[in-house]
Design an enzyme around this catalytic site. Structure first.
Site, short mmCIF file in Angstrom:
data_model
loop_
_atom_site.label_atom_id
_atom_site.label_comp_id
_atom_site.label_asym_id
_atom_site.label_seq_id
_atom_site.Cartn_x
_atom_site.Cartn_y
_atom_site.Cartn_z
N GLU A 281 33.00 40.80 48.13
CA GLU A 281 33.32 39.96 46.97
C GLU A 281 32.70 38.57 47.13
O GLU A 281 32.28 37.95 46.14
CB GLU A 281 34.83 39.86 46.78
N TRP A 284 29.28 38.96 45.82
CA TRP A 284 29.15 38.88 44.36
C TRP A 284 29.15 37.41 43.90
O TRP A 284 28.42 37.04 42.97
CB TRP A 284 30.29 39.64 43.69
N TRP A 312 24.92 41.29 15.93
CA TRP A 312 26.29 40.79 15.83
C TRP A 312 26.66 40.59 14.36
O TRP A 312 25.91 39.96 13.61
CB TRP A 312 26.44 39.46 16.55
N ASN A 348 41.16 39.92 37.96
CA ASN A 348 39.76 40.21 37.70
C ASN A 348 39.55 41.51 36.93
O ASN A 348 38.69 41.59 36.04
CB ASN A 348 39.00 40.28 39.03
N TRP A 366 29.44 37.63 23.04
CA TRP A 366 30.01 37.31 24.35
C TRP A 366 30.09 35.80 24.59
O TRP A 366 30.94 35.34 25.36
CB TRP A 366 29.19 37.96 25.47
N TRP A 389 30.48 37.45 32.11
CA TRP A 389 30.47 37.77 30.68
C TRP A 389 29.22 38.55 30.30
O TRP A 389 29.28 39.50 29.52
CB TRP A 389 30.61 36.50 29.85
#
Length: 463
Positions: A281, A284, A312, A348, A366, A389
């Protein structure tokens, strides 16, 4: 001849432990001038959201207290760093300025100009690695380009020279005792007043370096053996809680990595598995910052430019508002959004669910979600927020060859099977007061896939 004072400029490193810039200032000799600059005016610098400002206030209080115990005062300045830093150097007669590096494009530009200008005035300037385990220019593909997929990126990090060991906090500081301009933290107005919406924040969090180290110690002692299996279950307290502390630099990734590796050494079974997963992690976190370094506009521009073709629909303000307030009629989504509003954080796994719902079921760009999280998360981070995102939107750095859509009902059954997390955050769930879903999940999934087909065709035509 007296040694000149040195300035240590605190930024995303609000700690005494493992702070190379602070240690360099002490090593320089002479009085140490500690300063934090709230710069929301320099070109390209993104102003903090409300939740982040709350955390910043509390963290600065903690840092100021810690510095005072060692003999130093924390000075405060608000405005462009390129005005405040040179002015402070002139006011104190400082002969050196030290800081730990930042990696956003606008921040790097400010730092580079300051470094050039101060050196031209005869001031020693040095910067240090303290925020990332591997700086972005040290990890690259065989072609010398940034990695776009996590697994080979993390493999390259593990093959690189190991990160340095963390450095202990100083035992004392020869603090600057002269007169220098400084702001009053209370006058910055970082805390909410009317209304005071931070009650849940205060219940959930204790910002500051001491809390960060305590959380790490407790996590490694009590939760490591269950982390790998339970980290995705929002109703369990299985995660470290370190995210905002890392974001504000109240604890360094070097310290976290070192202590976790120590815990893993000699461990077997679930504890060893948990330690390895936790270190991944951290990987990441590194990856997100490396992607931002290569794509500074990550918060506003599709990383995969073919997604510019995504059709969109016009923004549905009512749907966006229902999502923000946790009133969508989808229990796991509403639970996450209410947890966010109450505590400034969200588990998360649930972050992924609520983001997918906004993008794929409500068909809302987003960027609206990224901005809402930026304003409401205490751990709002320029790299992690935008990266995550875009990952959920399928427009970001992701190895998956498909358009990922999380089904919130199936996710709830898998990760909150007994509804513990939902009940914690949506007390009216399972009563007549709870609203009906604002959208049909099956129909909106089909609409999202149809919109994705437009992207696919556009890419095929461009190829």
């Amino acid at each position: 001849m007296a040694v000149t004072p040195s300035v240590v400029w605190f930024r995303d490193d609000l700690r005494l432990d493992d702070n190379p810039a602070l240690l360099a200032a002490i090593k320089h000799g002479g009085p140490v001038v500690a300063v934090y600059v709230l710069d929301e005016e320099s070109a390209g610098i993104r102003p903090y959201g409300g939740a982040a400002k709350w955390w910043l206030h509390e963290s600065l209080v903690s840092l100021s207290r810690g510095l005072a115990q060692l003999g130093a005062q924390l000075l405060l300045g608000r405005g462009p760093a390129e005005r405040i830093l040179p002015s402070l150097v002139a006011e104190t007669g400082a002969g050196a300025v030290y800081w730990n590096r930042r990696y956003g494009a606008a921040e790097r530009s400010v730092d580079a100009r300051l470094k050039t200008g101060l050196r031209a005035d005869g001031v020693e300037v040095a910067s240090f690695a303290a925020t990332l385990l591997h700086e972005p220019w040290t990890i690259a593909t065989g072609q010398g380009t940034p990695y776009s997929v996590f697994t080979p990126f993390w493999r390259a990090c593990q093959a690189a020279p190991p990160p340095r060991a963390p450095m202990d906090a100083p035992e004392a500081i020869d603090g600057w005792t002269g007169r220098a301009a400084t702001d009053d933290l209370e006058e910055w107005g970082l805390l909410p007043t009317k209304p005071d919406w931070a009650g849940g924040f205060r219940d959930a969090w204790s910002p500051g370096e001491a809390s960060a180290h305590r959380l790490l110690e407790e996590f490694l002692a009590d939760k490591l053996d269950s982390y790998a299996n339970e980290r995705d279950i929002p109703g369990q307290s299985a995660t470290s809680g370190l995210s905002p502390h890392l974001r504000w630099g109240e604890i360094s990734p070097y310290r976290v990595l070192h202590e976790t590796e120590e815990a893993r050494r000699g461990a077997t079974g679930r504890k060893a598995e948990g330690a390895t997963r936790f270190i991944t992690e951290l990987g990441w976190r590194e990856f997100a910052s490396h992607v931002l370094f290569a794509a500074p506009d990550l918060a506003t521009v599709n990383w995969r430019r073919e997604f510019d073709a995504f059709p969109w629909p016009p923004l549905n303000e009512d749907a966006l508002r229902a999502w923000q307030r946790g009133k969508t009629g989808i229990p796991i989504v509403d639970a996450g959004m209410r947890e966010l509003w109450r505590t400034g954080a969200m588990h998360n796994r649930v972050r992924m669910i609520v983001a997918s719902f906004l993008i794929k079921n409500l068909l809302i760009d987003w960027r609206h979600g990224e901005q809402w999280f930026w304003d409401t998360l205490v751990d709002a981070d320029a790299a992690n927020n935008a990266f995550n995102w875009q990952w959920i939107a399928s427009s970001g750095a992701d190895a998956a060859p498909y358009f990922r859509i999380f089904n919130p009902e199936l996710q709830a059954k898998k990760f909150d099977p007994h509804g513990e997390y939902i009940r914690q955050n949506v007390p009216e769930w399972e009563t007549d007061d709870y609203p009906q879903p604002i959208v049909d999940l099956a129909k909106t999934r089909k609409a999202a896939l149809a919109a994705y087909d437009v992207v696919t065709r556009a890419k095929q035509e461009s190829d």
